[in-house]
Design an enzyme around this catalytic site. Structure first.
Site, PDB file in Angstrom:
ATOM      1  N   HIS A  57       7.531  -7.829   3.004  1.00  0.00           N
ATOM      2  CA  HIS A  57       5.879  -7.321   3.753  1.00  0.00           C
ATOM      3  C   HIS A  57       5.035  -8.831   2.782  1.00  0.00           C
ATOM      4  O   HIS A  57       3.918  -9.010   3.879  1.00  0.00           O
ATOM      5  CB  HIS A  57       5.573  -5.871   3.312  1.00  0.00           C
ATOM      6  N   ASP A  61      -9.419  21.818  -8.260  1.00  0.00           N
ATOM      7  CA  ASP A  61      -9.162  22.422  -6.539  1.00  0.00           C
ATOM      8  C   ASP A  61      -9.781  21.913  -5.009  1.00  0.00           C
ATOM      9  O   ASP A  61      -9.635  22.501  -4.409  1.00  0.00           O
ATOM     10  CB  ASP A  61     -10.194  24.266  -6.997  1.00  0.00           C
ATOM     11  N   GLU A  99     -22.330  14.171  -1.658  1.00  0.00           N
ATOM     12  CA  GLU A  99     -24.096  13.994  -1.090  1.00  0.00           C
ATOM     13  C   GLU A  99     -24.365  13.528  -1.947  1.00  0.00           C
ATOM     14  O   GLU A  99     -25.055  12.492  -2.171  1.00  0.00           O
ATOM     15  CB  GLU A  99     -24.401  15.391  -1.347  1.00  0.00           C
ATOM     16  N   ASP A 126     -23.804  28.333  -5.893  1.00  0.00           N
ATOM     17  CA  ASP A 126     -22.790  28.653  -6.941  1.00  0.00           C
ATOM     18  C   ASP A 126     -23.170  27.393  -9.027  1.00  0.00           C
ATOM     19  O   ASP A 126     -22.288  27.494  -9.775  1.00  0.00           O
ATOM     20  CB  ASP A 126     -21.440  29.393  -7.482  1.00  0.00           C
ATOM     21  N   HIS A 148       0.930  -1.314   0.177  1.00  0.00           N
ATOM     22  CA  HIS A 148      -0.165  -0.029  -0.087  1.00  0.00           C
ATOM     23  C   HIS A 148       1.247   1.254  -0.058  1.00  0.00           C
ATOM     24  O   HIS A 148       0.074   2.399  -0.232  1.00  0.00           O
ATOM     25  CB  HIS A 148      -1.344  -0.370   1.372  1.00  0.00           C
TER      26      HIS A 148
END
Lengths: 158, 725
Positions: free
Chosen positions: B281, B649, B698, B691, B230
């Site tokens: 690992h 962003d 959601e 906006d 990972h």
């Protein structure tokens, strides 16, 4: 036809249960797991009866491992003949009531311990400890067997 | 004398028998007592055996679902290559986050310390302000801050990573450790060896890894960190670390992720104690060559998920099975790529099947012998979609199947890196098995299954005594195999669920004999009985399994109906189990699980619809195609990743237009018949901010699978519905 389907079903059930204990991945299980496997398949043998089954399926070379090959036909027969049927709830209740000599409706920890470890097919200390941890009512340190039976009934339709 | 004693003895004996008989006659229920005891003992033993079975199959469920998820990672790689090609075109922008992630451009800013030294930290920041070189004050401050749920400022994180990178550069690929300098070596105390997988689990990966690196900087001779599978930026995309960084570090996530990638690829691959004990690992393969491993440039292997040329042979196999997708006009989807000579050659093969349900494994498969590049079957058929605008492509680009379609792949890496890549993959991904031999690990899609003979050979070759590895969760926290030559150590307790397993670590002294220390975190587990613990873990596993069933509902119902000609809604138990086995390809004891999943009639037939009854989607779906919820839920991780990439962003919001693009892109490659207008309607109806942008989390959440009987979720659903509809 129905019988054939049933057979296949049994085979699959037995294989599934067997595989869960096949840690080496070579279709064998430790003989000490046979009892557990039988229980998980809905059978209810006594210790003596478990030993009988092991005797039927163990290898001649006294290896500690049981092969699926040998186990499958024997176990299928057990399932078909419903050889070791489960305890009825009411019989279980009666059994507890027999031990509850004073008819209190519950058992003290010491009482249960005495019976489980000295009578019948005695428990090991480990089994006893686990049973007490699981079954004892923490508030008053007794075992309410009636409630227990209700909580721990599981369907034998596996 | 003789007479006297025998008389006395007989007397004693008789007295004893009399005593017993007297007891028996006084207590006729003695025999009954014994019978009662036996009955109870038998019942209890049966109950415990049953509990043990439940524990084992619960474990099976978790492991199957986890490994099924892991199979997707190879697909993920080709998926991102595809994204790279397509996304830039859709937006008309230059290289973006995806290409940065897959083929990092060396940003001159990143190499220089001055980049973050000059970063300003506002006075309002109350977290730890680290000074390098680190001191105990700094590590204590970090510990304290993280306990208080604070986040380390980006400036210090970057600096920490930069220093870690510098220090790691000096370390060899295989770190030699010795017990003679200190009293004890503890795999997981002074000195410590941490065996990989520090991130991608839980929401605190950054904090965990920051602490590890901080202690590493503070005590470089005592802290040894091995790379795990990972510690890989592509894995991080799927498993949550990237998301965590993006959420906690909105402005600087790109730089931070870049540095993490460098640091991860610089982590040593192995440790050897006293030349006798090898710690890695994952494991080994029959190709593992410790000398070569020592000498290769580990930094070059950024991710396990770059396909070297070797794997392309397997693509032929996968490709032939994917020869289906023809559009009405006879052309292939994604035929934006012109046919290159390579592609034409590859298209020769057995004639295309029209039945898409060919032997390709689904994404939840485990046992298929096909290449793991085969993609999941989608519940619906392909729909025509507009051709993507033509774009630049490289000649000799190869078609790689992914999610029922074909993605283009950049040219293969040169052969000399292939061997290095394979050595590293094997170390990070392999699992031991009990059968002799070495086989590709198709379950995981990387590394090998290695048998006792492979272990033995490596031990002999290098004079080793023991192999210690991790990579697999074990119920007791550790497990021995290969005759005790291999130890699996797993330190995260309650990995699947509270109470699912213990964690463990190893302590080792000069004698090089491992001593195991087990533990299980959790305030409540101590008070629970075994029964209760099993119940908790079991119900969690069953929920996960039911969700899995629900997300394949269409496929399952279709398959059930094939057995149910009279459409009575019932099939036999065997038929039911058979459908589940073949559709989901999860290796589970379905017959044993049946009572938890479906109802049976009085005659013993299975009402197959009943397993979906207490599950539903989180929102009204009248206006969209029925399988939308399933699709969204099944691919929610992928959708979320795309979203995170589009959301440049990292605000958590994307515009409606971006959302539309996301959706079109994704559904094109799922081959799912989704009504675009319906998607638009839905997007608009979601409570989006002032906006005109939507919170994608959601949106996705609205489609999550809910358990209808779960009151908490019902309540939150009511709230969501009230707010959005």
């Amino acid at each position: 036809m129905a019988a054939r389907w049933q057979n296949t079903d049994f085979h699959k059930k037995i294989k599934t249960a067997f595989k869960a204990f096949d840690t080496k991945g070579n279709n064998t299980v430790d003989h000490r797991e046979i009892g557990t496997i039988m229980f998980s398949l809905g059978c209810f043998p006594s210790q003596a009866e478990v030993h009988d089954v092991i005797a039927q399926v163990e290898e001649d070379d006294t290896s500690a491992y049981i092969s699926l090959e040998k186990f499958l036909p024997v176990m299928t027969k057990v399932l078909l003949e419903k050889k070791f049927p489960p305890t009825q709830e009411d019989k279980l209740l009666q059994a507890f009531e027999v031990l509850d000599k004073k008819k209190k409706g519950y058992l003290e920890k010491e009482e249960l311990t005495k019976y489980m470890m000295q009578e019948g097919e005695a428990f090991t200390q480990k089994e006893m400890d686990e049973m007490l941890t699981a079954f004892t009512d923490q508030t008053n340190n007794v075992i309410h067997y009636k409630d227990l039976i209700d909580q721990h009934i599981f369907d034998s339709d596996l | 004398m003789g007479c006297g004693t025998s008389a006395a003895a007989t007397e004693t004996h008789v007295k004893r028998v009399e005593k017993i008989e007297g007891e028996a006659s006084r207590n006729p229920s003695r025999a009954l007592t014994m019978k009662a005891a036996v009955l109870i003992q038998q019942w209890y033993r049966r109950y415990m055996a049953h509990l043990e079975m439940r524990r084992r199959y619960t474990w099976n469920i978790f492991q199957s679902i986890e490994y099924a998820g892991e199979q997707d990672q190879l697909q993920l790689s080709s998926f991102f290559s595809f994204m790279m090609d397509n996304f830039t075109q859709l937006n008309g922008n230059g290289p973006d986050l995806i290409s940065q992630l897959l083929e990092p451009v060396l940003d001159p800013w990143l190499g220089k310390e001055s980049g973050f030294s000059s970063m300003a930290v506002p006075d309002s920041y109350t977290g730890p302000r680290l000074s390098f070189p680190l001191s105990v004050c700094d590590t204590n401050a970090l510990l304290h801050a993280f306990k208080e749920q604070q986040t380390l400022h980006a400036k210090y994180l970057l600096q920490l990573l930069y220093e870690t990178k510098k220090l790691l550069r000096q370390m060899p690929n295989i770190v030699p450790l010795s017990t003679s300098y200190t009293k004890d070596i503890t795999i997981c105390e002074t000195p410590y060896v941490f065996n990989g997988d520090f991130v991608d689990r839980g929401k605190k990966s950054i904090e965990v890894v920051v602490l590890l690196f901080a202690y590493f900087l503070l005590y470089p001779d005592y802290m040894h960190l091995n790379r795990g599978n990972h510690e890989d930026h592509i894995m991080n995309l799927r498993y949550g670390f990237t998301r965590e960084v993006m959420q906690k570090y909105k402005t600087h996530s790109r730089e931070i992720l870049q540095l993490f990638q460098d640091v991860f690829s610089l982590l040593p691959l192995a440790a050897i104690i006293d030349g006798k004990i090898l710690i890695v690992h994952g494991g080994i393969s029959d190709q593992t060559d410790l000398d070569f491993l020592c000498s290769l440039d580990r930094h070059k292997v950024k991710s396990a998920l770059r396909l070297p040329r070797q794997s392309f042979e397997t693509l032929d196999l996968a490709q032939n099975c994917r020869q289906t997708r023809l559009r009405p006009d006879g052309s292939r989807p994604n035929s934006r790529n012109q046919r290159t000579p390579n592609q034409s050659r590859r298209r020769r093969g057995p004639p295309p099947h029209q039945d898409s349900a060919v032997s390709c494994s689904s994404s939840s498969s485990s046992s298929s012998s096909m290449s793991p590049l085969c993609s999941p079957r989608s519940p619906s058929c392909l729909s025509p979609h507009p051709r993507s605008p033509s774009m630049h492509f490289t000649l000799h680009s190869l078609q790689v199947p992914f999610l029922d379609s074909l993605s283009s792949l950049p040219p293969p890496t040169p052969p000399q890196h292939e061997r290095e890549w394979k050595q590293v993959i094997d170390i990070l991904w392999s699992d031991p098995k009990n059968q002799d031999g070495c086989f590709p690990n198709l379950f995981r899609g990387g590394g090998c299954y290695f048998g006792p003979d492979v272990t033995e050979r490596l031990m002999l070759q290098h004079g080793l005594k023991l192999l210690i590895r991790s990579h697999e969760c074990k119920q007791e926290g550790y497990e021995l195999c290969h005759g005790g030559r291999v130890i699996t150590i797993f330190s995260a307790s309650n990995y699947y669920e509270e109470g699912s397993n213990r964690g463990a670590y190893i302590k080792m002294g000069k004698d090089l004999v491992p001593r195991f220390y087990q533990y299980q975190v959790g305030r409540s587990t101590r008070k629970l009985t075994l029964t209760q613990r099993v119940r908790v873990v079991e119900s969690s596993a069953l929920r996960a399994l039911k969700e899995k069933l629900f997300t394949h509902r269409s496929e399952l119902m279709a398959a059930f109906k094939e057995f149910d000609h009279n459409l009575k809604g019932c099939v036999s138990v065997s038929e039911w189990a058979h459908v589940l086995e073949s559709t989901l390809r999860l290796d589970l004891p379905w017959r044993t699980l049946r009572p938890h999943l479906v109802r049976v009639t009085a005659e013993g037939a299975v009402e197959y619809g009943s397993c979906f009854e207490d599950m539903g989607s989180g929102t009204q779906l009248a206006q969209v195609t029925p399988n939308l919820a399933e699709t969204l839920f099944r691919y929610r991780t992928d959708i979320e990743i795309i979203f995170n990439i589009i959301d440049k962003d990292h605000s958590g919001l994307i515009s409606i237009e971006e959302f539309r693009q996301t959706w079109r892109l994704f559904s094109a490659h799922l081959g799912v018949d989704i009504n675009n207008a319906a998607i638009d309607d839905l997007a608009r109806s979601i409570d989006f901010n002032k906006d005109g942008s939507i919170d994608f989390a959601e949106f996705l959440d609205a489609f999550r699978v809910v358990h209808k009987l779960d009151k908490d979720q019902q309540l939150s659903r009511k709230i969501t519905n009230a707010e959005t509809f």
